[in-house]
Design a protein around this motif. Structure first.
Motif, PDB file in Angstrom:
ATOM      1  N   ALA A  50      19.474  49.221 -16.458  1.00  0.00           N
ATOM      2  CA  ALA A  50      19.737  50.663 -16.320  1.00  0.00           C
ATOM      3  C   ALA A  50      18.547  51.429 -15.767  1.00  0.00           C
ATOM      4  O   ALA A  50      18.693  52.532 -15.237  1.00  0.00           O
ATOM      5  N   SER A  51      17.345  50.853 -15.870  1.00  0.00           N
ATOM      6  CA  SER A  51      16.138  51.497 -15.331  1.00  0.00           C
ATOM      7  C   SER A  51      15.856  51.084 -13.897  1.00  0.00           C
ATOM      8  O   SER A  51      14.840  51.477 -13.332  1.00  0.00           O
ATOM      9  N   GLY A  52      16.729  50.262 -13.320  1.00  0.00           N
ATOM     10  CA  GLY A  52      16.539  49.803 -11.954  1.00  0.00           C
ATOM     11  C   GLY A  52      15.595  48.621 -11.838  1.00  0.00           C
ATOM     12  O   GLY A  52      15.206  48.239 -10.741  1.00  0.00           O
ATOM     13  N   LYS A  53      15.233  48.036 -12.956  1.00  0.00           N
ATOM     14  CA  LYS A  53      14.328  46.875 -12.945  1.00  0.00           C
ATOM     15  C   LYS A  53      15.149  45.613 -12.663  1.00  0.00           C
ATOM     16  O   LYS A  53      16.325  45.540 -12.998  1.00  0.00           O
ATOM     17  N   PRO A  54      14.523  44.606 -12.057  1.00  0.00           N
ATOM     18  CA  PRO A  54      15.255  43.404 -11.623  1.00  0.00           C
ATOM     19  C   PRO A  54      15.554  42.424 -12.766  1.00  0.00           C
ATOM     20  O   PRO A  54      15.239  41.241 -12.692  1.00  0.00           O
ATOM     21  N   TYR A  55      16.189  42.933 -13.811  1.00  0.00           N
ATOM     22  CA  TYR A  55      16.626  42.108 -14.930  1.00  0.00           C
ATOM     23  C   TYR A  55      18.148  42.205 -14.996  1.00  0.00           C
ATOM     24  O   TYR A  55      18.692  43.206 -15.465  1.00  0.00           O
ATOM     25  N   PRO A  56      18.856  41.184 -14.490  1.00  0.00           N
ATOM     26  CA  PRO A  56      20.325  41.245 -14.468  1.00  0.00           C
ATOM     27  C   PRO A  56      20.912  41.465 -15.866  1.00  0.00           C
ATOM     28  O   PRO A  56      20.406  40.939 -16.860  1.00  0.00           O
ATOM     29  N   ILE A  57      21.975  42.246 -15.887  1.00  0.00           N
ATOM     30  CA  ILE A  57      22.646  42.612 -17.133  1.00  0.00           C
ATOM     31  C   ILE A  57      24.065  42.051 -17.118  1.00  0.00           C
ATOM     32  O   ILE A  57      24.780  42.170 -16.126  1.00  0.00           O
ATOM     33  N   ASP A  65      25.767  45.504 -23.582  1.00  0.00           N
ATOM     34  CA  ASP A  65      25.101  44.996 -22.381  1.00  0.00           C
ATOM     35  C   ASP A  65      23.950  44.107 -22.833  1.00  0.00           C
ATOM     36  O   ASP A  65      23.202  44.478 -23.742  1.00  0.00           O
ATOM     37  N   VAL A  66      23.804  42.965 -22.183  1.00  0.00           N
ATOM     38  CA  VAL A  66      22.796  41.981 -22.583  1.00  0.00           C
ATOM     39  C   VAL A  66      22.040  41.506 -21.346  1.00  0.00           C
ATOM     40  O   VAL A  66      22.645  41.254 -20.302  1.00  0.00           O
ATOM     41  N   ASN A  67      20.721  41.371 -21.486  1.00  0.00           N
ATOM     42  CA  ASN A  67      19.935  40.776 -20.401  1.00  0.00           C
ATOM     43  C   ASN A  67      20.429  39.351 -20.160  1.00  0.00           C
ATOM     44  O   ASN A  67      20.543  38.570 -21.101  1.00  0.00           O
ATOM     45  N   GLN A  68      20.718  39.035 -18.910  1.00  0.00           N
ATOM     46  CA  GLN A  68      21.219  37.704 -18.577  1.00  0.00           C
ATOM     47  C   GLN A  68      20.239  36.603 -18.984  1.00  0.00           C
ATOM     48  O   GLN A  68      20.640  35.510 -19.363  1.00  0.00           O
ATOM     49  N   GLN A  69      18.945  36.900 -18.954  1.00  0.00           N
ATOM     50  CA  GLN A  69      17.933  35.907 -19.315  1.00  0.00           C
ATOM     51  C   GLN A  69      17.871  35.659 -20.817  1.00  0.00           C
ATOM     52  O   GLN A  69      17.251  34.702 -21.266  1.00  0.00           O
ATOM     53  N   ASN A  70      18.496  36.500 -21.615  1.00  0.00           N
ATOM     54  CA  ASN A  70      18.457  36.369 -23.069  1.00  0.00           C
ATOM     55  C   ASN A  70      19.659  35.531 -23.531  1.00  0.00           C
ATOM     56  O   ASN A  70      20.624  36.041 -24.090  1.00  0.00           O
TER      57      ASN A  70
END
Length: 163
Positions: A140-147, A113-118
């Motif tokens: 996975a922590s519910g934070k608004p960082y698309p995966i 799984d990779v952060n979309q912004q990375n």
């Protein structure tokens, strides 16, 4: 098939629990150099979780410098690469390449799984045969960082499509 790396797979080492603080230091340095989209409070949120929870939950492997410091590490659960971080002083020197090759060949990793912004990480994994299979709006922590959920391409299956 032999691939040239600056760090041969024979340099892969295990990590002892007493080294977890050093692992978190490498994680933090790497994140600060590569995850510019993260907020400071997110980095501070994840640090104790990594130290006290996440590292115990994964099978850890690393590559060390000549003076035995951890230059890069990865954590695997079953066939999932849960983390791969390289200290910024060693990015571009073959450590990530060696770790991912070891993970696939010896730990049977087929998902990450990779952060979309990375974007650099996405390109890195695509270069080693992974492709996007789906996207989640939150981490996975519910934070608004698309995966982006990625899987390793299996040879002889041309029907697989890129998303």
């Amino acid at each position: 098939m032999k691939n040239k790396t600056d760090f041969p797979i024979s340099n892969i080492d295990t990590i002892k629990r007493c080294e977890f603080k050093e692992v978190v230091d490498v994680w933090e340095a790497s994140v600060r150099a590569t995850h510019h989209f993260l907020k400071e409070e997110d980095i501070e949120y994840f640090k104790p979780l990594i130290l006290n929870t996440y590292l115990d939950a994964v099978k850890l492997r690393c590559i060390r410098t000549s003076d035995n410091k951890i230059a890069g590490f990865m954590g695997v659960v079953k066939n999932n690469l849960e983390m791969l971080f390289v200290h910024p002083n060693y990015i571009g020197k073959g450590i990530g390449k060696t770790l991912i090759m070891y993970a696939v060949e010896h730990m049977k990793v087929s998902r990450v799984d990779v952060n979309q912004q990375n974007e650099k990480a996405i390109g890195f994994y695509k270069n080693y045969g992974f492709y996007v299979i789906r996207r989640s709006e939150f981490d996975a922590s519910g934070k608004p960082y698309p995966i982006l959920h990625m899987a390793l391409k299996i040879k002889n299956y041309p029907q697989q499509q890129q998303l």
